[in-house]
Motif scaffolding. Structure first.
Motif, PDB file in Angstrom:
ATOM      1  N   LEU A   1       1.152  -1.557   0.016  1.00  0.00           N
ATOM      2  CA  LEU A   1       0.112  -0.103  -0.012  1.00  0.00           C
ATOM      3  C   LEU A   1       0.632   1.303   0.377  1.00  0.00           C
ATOM      4  O   LEU A   1       0.446   2.372  -0.640  1.00  0.00           O
ATOM      5  N   VAL A   2       2.236   0.970   0.795  1.00  0.00           N
ATOM      6  CA  VAL A   2       2.980   2.108   0.958  1.00  0.00           C
ATOM      7  C   VAL A   2       3.450   2.952  -0.020  1.00  0.00           C
ATOM      8  O   VAL A   2       3.994   3.869  -1.021  1.00  0.00           O
ATOM      9  N   ALA A   3       3.702   1.458  -1.495  1.00  0.00           N
ATOM     10  CA  ALA A   3       4.307   1.935  -2.602  1.00  0.00           C
ATOM     11  C   ALA A   3       4.222   1.866  -3.382  1.00  0.00           C
ATOM     12  O   ALA A   3       4.324   2.959  -4.389  1.00  0.00           O
ATOM     13  N   SER A   4       2.935   1.563  -3.071  1.00  0.00           N
ATOM     14  CA  SER A   4       1.506   2.423  -4.817  1.00  0.00           C
ATOM     15  C   SER A   4       1.130   3.630  -4.402  1.00  0.00           C
ATOM     16  O   SER A   4       0.991   3.942  -5.677  1.00  0.00           O
ATOM     17  N   ALA A   5       0.701   3.584  -2.920  1.00  0.00           N
ATOM     18  CA  ALA A   5       0.822   5.389  -2.602  1.00  0.00           C
ATOM     19  C   ALA A   5       1.806   6.666  -2.815  1.00  0.00           C
ATOM     20  O   ALA A   5       1.422   7.133  -3.179  1.00  0.00           O
ATOM     21  N   PHE A   6       2.304   6.152  -2.543  1.00  0.00           N
ATOM     22  CA  PHE A   6       4.151   6.933  -2.806  1.00  0.00           C
ATOM     23  C   PHE A   6       5.256   6.435  -3.494  1.00  0.00           C
ATOM     24  O   PHE A   6       5.657   7.370  -4.055  1.00  0.00           O
ATOM     25  N   GLY A   7       5.161   5.455  -4.724  1.00  0.00           N
ATOM     26  CA  GLY A   7       6.330   5.271  -5.164  1.00  0.00           C
ATOM     27  C   GLY A   7       6.078   4.144  -6.801  1.00  0.00           C
ATOM     28  O   GLY A   7       4.532   4.273  -6.869  1.00  0.00           O
ATOM     29  N   ARG A   8       7.284   3.191  -6.308  1.00  0.00           N
ATOM     30  CA  ARG A   8       6.180   1.900  -7.588  1.00  0.00           C
ATOM     31  C   ARG A   8       6.282   0.423  -6.746  1.00  0.00           C
ATOM     32  O   ARG A   8       7.374  -0.204  -6.670  1.00  0.00           O
ATOM     33  N   ILE A   9       5.365  -0.348  -7.479  1.00  0.00           N
ATOM     34  CA  ILE A   9       5.961  -1.605  -7.552  1.00  0.00           C
ATOM     35  C   ILE A   9       6.444  -2.420  -8.599  1.00  0.00           C
ATOM     36  O   ILE A   9       5.348  -2.032  -9.927  1.00  0.00           O
ATOM     37  N   GLY A  10       7.044  -3.330  -8.742  1.00  0.00           N
ATOM     38  CA  GLY A  10       7.276  -3.813  -9.883  1.00  0.00           C
ATOM     39  C   GLY A  10       7.273  -5.773  -9.559  1.00  0.00           C
ATOM     40  O   GLY A  10       7.570  -5.762  -8.144  1.00  0.00           O
ATOM     41  N   PHE A  11       7.612  -6.475 -10.667  1.00  0.00           N
ATOM     42  CA  PHE A  11       6.898  -7.531 -10.664  1.00  0.00           C
ATOM     43  C   PHE A  11       8.306  -8.531 -11.702  1.00  0.00           C
ATOM     44  O   PHE A  11       8.514  -8.243 -12.245  1.00  0.00           O
ATOM     45  N   LEU A  12       8.827  -9.304 -10.605  1.00  0.00           N
ATOM     46  CA  LEU A  12       9.388 -10.519 -11.482  1.00  0.00           C
ATOM     47  C   LEU A  12       9.149 -12.007 -11.455  1.00  0.00           C
ATOM     48  O   LEU A  12       8.512 -12.706 -10.572  1.00  0.00           O
ATOM     49  N   ASP A  13       8.560 -12.082 -13.140  1.00  0.00           N
ATOM     50  CA  ASP A  13       7.306 -13.069 -13.248  1.00  0.00           C
ATOM     51  C   ASP A  13       8.567 -14.160 -13.623  1.00  0.00           C
ATOM     52  O   ASP A  13       8.794 -15.259 -14.563  1.00  0.00           O
ATOM     53  N   LYS A  14       8.787 -14.791 -12.320  1.00  0.00           N
ATOM     54  CA  LYS A  14       9.774 -15.656 -11.998  1.00  0.00           C
ATOM     55  C   LYS A  14       9.120 -16.446 -10.607  1.00  0.00           C
ATOM     56  O   LYS A  14       9.876 -16.017  -9.854  1.00  0.00           O
ATOM     57  N   ALA A  15       9.573 -17.472 -11.185  1.00  0.00           N
ATOM     58  CA  ALA A  15       9.687 -18.173  -9.108  1.00  0.00           C
ATOM     59  C   ALA A  15      11.055 -18.781  -7.821  1.00  0.00           C
ATOM     60  O   ALA A  15      11.951 -18.859  -9.122  1.00  0.00           O
ATOM     61  N   THR A  16      10.786 -17.285  -7.404  1.00  0.00           N
ATOM     62  CA  THR A  16      12.562 -17.117  -6.592  1.00  0.00           C
ATOM     63  C   THR A  16      12.549 -18.175  -5.640  1.00  0.00           C
ATOM     64  O   THR A  16      13.558 -17.854  -4.634  1.00  0.00           O
ATOM     65  N   ILE A  17      11.201 -18.546  -4.936  1.00  0.00           N
ATOM     66  CA  ILE A  17      11.476 -19.363  -3.710  1.00  0.00           C
ATOM     67  C   ILE A  17      10.612 -20.329  -3.597  1.00  0.00           C
ATOM     68  O   ILE A  17       9.502 -20.880  -4.734  1.00  0.00           O
ATOM     69  N   GLN A  18      11.121 -22.141  -2.991  1.00  0.00           N
ATOM     70  CA  GLN A  18      10.021 -22.605  -2.761  1.00  0.00           C
ATOM     71  C   GLN A  18       9.153 -22.253  -1.650  1.00  0.00           C
ATOM     72  O   GLN A  18       9.850 -22.321  -0.423  1.00  0.00           O
ATOM     73  N   TYR A  19       7.999 -22.454  -1.892  1.00  0.00           N
ATOM     74  CA  TYR A  19       7.281 -21.736  -0.853  1.00  0.00           C
ATOM     75  C   TYR A  19       6.168 -23.035  -0.121  1.00  0.00           C
ATOM     76  O   TYR A  19       5.478 -23.272  -0.210  1.00  0.00           O
ATOM     77  N   ARG A  20       7.192 -23.660   0.791  1.00  0.00           N
ATOM     78  CA  ARG A  20       6.047 -24.251   1.837  1.00  0.00           C
ATOM     79  C   ARG A  20       4.773 -24.695   2.317  1.00  0.00           C
ATOM     80  O   ARG A  20       4.433 -23.692   3.230  1.00  0.00           O
TER      81      ARG A  20
END
Length: 308
Positions: free
Chosen positions: A193-212
């Motif tokens: 919320l803070v980033a979207s209200a005052f800055g920017r959000i970026g997304f890496l379309d790649k799995a970087t962790i094994q989410y157990r």
């Protein structure tokens, strides 16, 4: 300087696998800052053993109960002083290039932004079971989440940012604050919320962790594909309604905290959503369509219209 914030609580079962994955990152010299929330197992001893062999690992000695993962991560955020901060869950496994790949996206975003712009980068996740066998190669697809739903109006109703994939720059960490932590749903949602209200959000379309996924997950992955999810949702309307109302209260806290700093447009967006708890259904529907607060996915949208 890059810092990993690790919140632990009775984490000994999976902790060594996580720590080994952190220390095996291709991006070297990561600092690891750990806060333990009253573990009664061998968690602290494990951390101290790793810290004894690696000067970049620090355990914050805090004997006061923090209350949960949310409180623990906010506590850690208050102690972070690096240029970039990553967040780690105690039961996951990081893929070797996680930190390096996320940093590469962050650096590209910084080139296009002002030096003091709050920036957040998040990535996809690979959902696995207790034994690290793949359940879903992409959590974004399994949960029907969208990388494009990262604007303030969308994030007020639904979070698409998973904390254990997040990197925040110094400007974003410095912007984090709250009046009352109670209505805040989770640290990652608040950062988004803070980033979207005052800055920017970026997304890496790649799995970087094994989410157990396991029985002790405080927050886990839910498969939202198909009829089964719809059937399950219809059986849990009270729980879903509570979750919706939690988002209204979180918006109210966000406005109480940042209202005077928000642009006129963003202030109206946040305030209008925070008032959902007090207005009738017709007024809610009108605002849903006016401000595009809708969640991603047909079933979720119908849920908002019926339960909101």
């Amino acid at each position: 300087m890059i810092e990993v914030l690790l919140a632990t609580h009775n984490s000994e079962k999976y902790l060594r696998e996580l720590m080994d994955s952190l220390l095996s990152q291709t991006l070297s010299d990561l600092r690891i800052l750990v806060s333990d929330d009253g573990s009664t197992d061998g968690t602290k001893n494990i951390i101290r053993a790793y810290a004894g062999k690696n000067k970049n690992i620090t355990l914050l000695e805090n004997n006061l109960p923090l209350g949960g993962a949310k409180e623990n991560f906010f506590y850690l955020t208050g102690h972070a002083d690096a240029d970039y901060v990553l967040f780690a869950d105690h039961d996951d496994v990081w893929l070797p290039n996680k930190a390096a790949d996320t940093l590469a996206v962050m650096l590209e975003m910084e080139k296009a932004a002002c030096a003091d712009t709050p920036l957040l980068v998040h990535t996809d996740l690979m959902v696995v079971d207790e034994g690290l066998h793949i359940i879903a190669p992409s959590m974004m697809k399994a949960q029907k989440l969208s990388r494009t739903y990262n604007t303030l109006n969308r994030l007020l109703s639904q979070n698409h940012v998973t904390g254990c994939t997040v990197m925040a720059n110094r400007a974003l960490i410095g912007k984090v604050k709250y009046v009352d932590l109670g209505p805040v749903v989770m640290h990652d949602w608040w950062l988004a919320l803070v980033a979207s209200a005052f800055g920017r959000i970026g997304f890496l379309d790649k799995a970087t962790i094994q989410y157990r996924q396991h029985q002790e997950n405080e927050i886990g992955a839910v498969d939202t594909r198909g009829y089964g999810y719809l059937k399950s949702s219809l059986k849990n309307t009270e729980r879903l309604k509570k979750r919706l109302f939690d988002t209204y209260r979180q918006a109210g806290e966000f406005y109480a905290t940042y209202g005077k700093e928000l642009s006129e447009k963003n202030a109206l967006i946040v305030r209008s959503y925070a008032e959902f708890e007090k207005i009738n259904s017709c007024a809610k529907w009108a605002r849903l369509f006016r401000f595009h607060y809708f969640k991603y996915g047909f079933v979720r949208k119908i849920g908002q219209l019926i339960l909101g």
